[in-house]
Design an enzyme around this catalytic site. Sequence first.
Site, PDB file in Angstrom:
ATOM      1  CD  GLU A  54      21.705  71.897  41.925  1.00 32.13           C
ATOM      2  OE1 GLU A  54      20.475  72.054  41.937  1.00 32.13           O
ATOM      3  OE2 GLU A  54      22.249  70.847  41.556  1.00 32.13           O
ATOM      4  CG  ASN A  58      28.269  70.642  44.670  1.00 33.91           C
ATOM      5  OD1 ASN A  58      29.341  70.476  44.082  1.00 33.91           O
ATOM      6  ND2 ASN A  58      27.217  69.859  44.469  1.00 33.91           N
ATOM      7  CG  HIS A  82      25.525  67.229  36.192  1.00 28.00           C
ATOM      8  ND1 HIS A  82      25.591  65.869  36.399  1.00 28.00           N
ATOM      9  CD2 HIS A  82      25.275  67.781  37.409  1.00 28.00           C
ATOM     10  CE1 HIS A  82      25.388  65.617  37.695  1.00 28.00           C
ATOM     11  NE2 HIS A  82      25.210  66.753  38.317  1.00 28.00           N
ATOM     12  CD  GLU A 115      26.217  66.801  41.846  1.00 28.36           C
ATOM     13  OE1 GLU A 115      25.346  66.722  40.964  1.00 28.36           O
ATOM     14  OE2 GLU A 115      26.040  67.380  42.920  1.00 28.36           O
ATOM     15  CG  ASP A 128      26.411  63.092  34.689  1.00 28.84           C
ATOM     16  OD1 ASP A 128      26.406  64.281  34.307  1.00 28.84           O
ATOM     17  OD2 ASP A 128      25.525  62.620  35.427  1.00 28.84           O
TER      18      ASP A 128
HETATM   19  O1  G3I Z   1      12.714  57.085  46.581  1.00 25.20           O
HETATM   20  C1  G3I Z   1      11.643  57.245  45.651  1.00 25.20           C
HETATM   21  C2  G3I Z   1      10.917  55.944  45.456  1.00 25.20           C
HETATM   22  O2  G3I Z   1      10.298  55.576  46.658  1.00 25.20           O
HETATM   23  C3  G3I Z   1       9.886  56.124  44.331  1.00 25.20           C
HETATM   24  O3  G3I Z   1       9.304  54.888  44.053  1.00 25.20           O
HETATM   25  C4  G3I Z   1      10.548  56.646  43.065  1.00 25.20           C
HETATM   26  C5  G3I Z   1       9.527  56.922  41.969  1.00 25.20           C
HETATM   27  O4  G3I Z   1      10.025  57.872  41.048  1.00 25.20           O
HETATM   28  O5  G3I Z   1      11.212  57.858  43.363  1.00 25.20           O
HETATM   29  C6  G3I Z   1      12.226  57.703  44.337  1.00 25.20           C
HETATM   30  O6  G3I Z   1      12.846  58.925  44.550  1.00 25.20           O
HETATM   31  C7  G3I Z   1      13.697  59.404  43.513  1.00 25.20           C
HETATM   32  C8  G3I Z   1      15.081  59.619  44.106  1.00 25.20           C
HETATM   33  O7  G3I Z   1      15.939  60.194  43.150  1.00 25.20           O
HETATM   34  C9  G3I Z   1      15.712  58.309  44.597  1.00 25.20           C
HETATM   35  O8  G3I Z   1      15.877  57.446  43.523  1.00 25.20           O
HETATM   36  C10 G3I Z   1      13.133  60.701  42.979  1.00 25.20           C
HETATM   37  O9  G3I Z   1      11.909  60.459  42.294  1.00 25.20           O
HETATM   38  C11 G3I Z   1      14.132  61.344  42.037  1.00 25.20           C
HETATM   39  O10 G3I Z   1      13.666  62.651  41.683  1.00 25.20           O
HETATM   40  C12 G3I Z   1      15.486  61.479  42.732  1.00 25.20           C
HETATM   41  O11 G3I Z   1      16.394  62.005  41.794  1.00 25.20           O
HETATM   42  C13 G3I Z   1      17.611  62.485  42.337  1.00 25.20           C
HETATM   43  C14 G3I Z   1      17.787  63.955  41.977  1.00 25.20           C
HETATM   44  O12 G3I Z   1      19.037  64.406  42.459  1.00 25.20           O
HETATM   45  C15 G3I Z   1      16.700  64.831  42.559  1.00 25.20           C
HETATM   46  O13 G3I Z   1      16.904  66.143  42.138  1.00 25.20           O
HETATM   47  C16 G3I Z   1      18.737  61.669  41.736  1.00 25.20           C
HETATM   48  O14 G3I Z   1      18.647  60.316  42.164  1.00 25.20           O
HETATM   49  C17 G3I Z   1      20.083  62.276  42.165  1.00 25.20           C
HETATM   50  O15 G3I Z   1      21.113  61.618  41.470  1.00 25.20           O
HETATM   51  C18 G3I Z   1      20.092  63.754  41.802  1.00 25.20           C
HETATM   52  O16 G3I Z   1      21.305  64.308  42.206  1.00 25.20           O
HETATM   53  C19 G3I Z   1      21.480  65.709  41.962  1.00 25.20           C
HETATM   54  C20 G3I Z   1      22.397  66.234  43.033  1.00 25.20           C
HETATM   55  O17 G3I Z   1      21.893  65.942  44.299  1.00 25.20           O
HETATM   56  C21 G3I Z   1      22.617  67.739  42.877  1.00 25.20           C
HETATM   57  N1  G3I Z   1      23.080  68.060  41.545  1.00 25.20           N
HETATM   58  C22 G3I Z   1      22.269  67.531  40.462  1.00 25.20           C
HETATM   59  C23 G3I Z   1      22.111  66.013  40.606  1.00 25.20           C
HETATM   60  C24 G3I Z   1      21.355  65.450  39.436  1.00 25.20           C
HETATM   61  O18 G3I Z   1      20.038  65.901  39.415  1.00 25.20           O
END
Ligand code: G3I
Length: 387
Positions: free
Chosen positions: A171, A215, A254, A284, A286
């Site tokens: 990105e 990516n 997406h 990715e 969806d």
């Molecule tokens: O691990 C913490 C946890 O300890 C806490 O309690 C909780 C509270 O919100 O947050 C948890 O972390 C989260 C993490 O995912 C694990 O679940 C973060 O807040 C959350 O922001 C994070 O989101 C991820 C996101 O990337 C961040 O940008 C998504 O799971 C993940 O699917 C998403 O994936 C990205 C790709 O890497 C790149 N392309 C876009 C895609 C979708 O955003």
Amino acid sequence: MRLRRLLAVSTAGVAAALAISTAAVAVPSGTTTSSAVAPDSLRALAAKIGLRIGTAVIPFDLNTANYAAVAAGQFSVVTPGNEMKWQVVEPTQGTFDWSGADRLVAFAQAHGQLVRGHTLLWHNQLPTWLTTGVANGTISDAQLTDLLHQHITTEVTRYKGKIWQWDVANEFFTDSNPSGINPNDFWVSHLGAGIIPQAFRWAHEADPHALLCYNDYNIAGEDGSNAKSDAVFAWLQQMLAQGVPINCVGDQGHLDTQFGFSGTRMTQDLQRYASLGLKVAITEADVRTFVNNATDQVPTDNLSQFAQPFEFGQMLKACLAVRQCISFTVWGFGDADSWVPGFFKGEGYATIYDVNLNPKTAYTELQQDLQLAAHGAPHRTGIGADS
Ligand code: G3I
């Protein structure tokens, strides 16, 4: 809450995943599998044409038997949704946590799956010690370069020979028209755009056999203008001319049913990347839409129940049409685990299984597309008046 929903699984989805047949899926060298998979599973159908069907996985959820059964039974490549990101693997400087990543790699090897590594160079999900140090000046640009070099070398070396494709850089391009490398990106603003090809070189040194991918989202025409695709294509041409070890392009895929989407353009854009001698992948996928609430995720517009699987099918068909498209990965397979409700207010229903892990129409759509790709339509017979 998520665990409760996962436990309330229907027997239909699980039965589909657990249906055992003697047909074994082609297993990559270096991996073993003791389990056979159903011949009508996504992975078995795709294997007939050498395509890998993938999913993002939350390693912790593999504790849930039904989740693990679908992950193993339907997919032939897995991506850690978060567990290989710098924030997770080095939460404190010099202290590493590979537990989630190791677990997923072991799961993949046990089930004859390949792994997509995700992601080495991204502005997001960086450790706080790193971003704070850069912000307060205790980490200089020269030190930042060294830290990144060390991070890439450490992680790629740890999984050397176990990662099929690495999302090296993620990105970097703006959503504007015309598009280009974002000058305000964390890495670019500190180290210049040259840090992107440098990351590919470091990754290549650490594992010369891994496929190294750029990516991004909206780089196969999803932005309508094709501006981002044009910019990425021009940059790739430049990088390849300079001998940068880039092997593939990952289009995230997406989508949102409220916006237009052209499968034809996606095919053309994937083909255009492939014409450079690169592999391509949907990394990715969806398709989100508006829903009643984040728990049940029932679409509020009847037509979106048709648009959602249709757009999944269009993406898979685009991949199928391009010989160099080597994998098609969904970003999580169940709505209960999707990132969408947490990021897009009022939206959800973005994956191919519902919140109770029942396969949705989108699953059937992908399965049918793969069936046609694997076997073609049954040949017509007896069409003459006298036959
Ligand atoms: O691990 C913490 C946890 O300890 C806490 O309690 C909780 C509270 O919100 O947050 C948890 O972390 C989260 C993490 O995912 C694990 O679940 C973060 O807040 C959350 O922001 C994070 O989101 C991820 C996101 O990337 C961040 O940008 C998504 O799971 C993940 O699917 C998403 O994936 C990205 C790709 O890497 C790149 N392309 C876009 C895609 C979708 O955003």
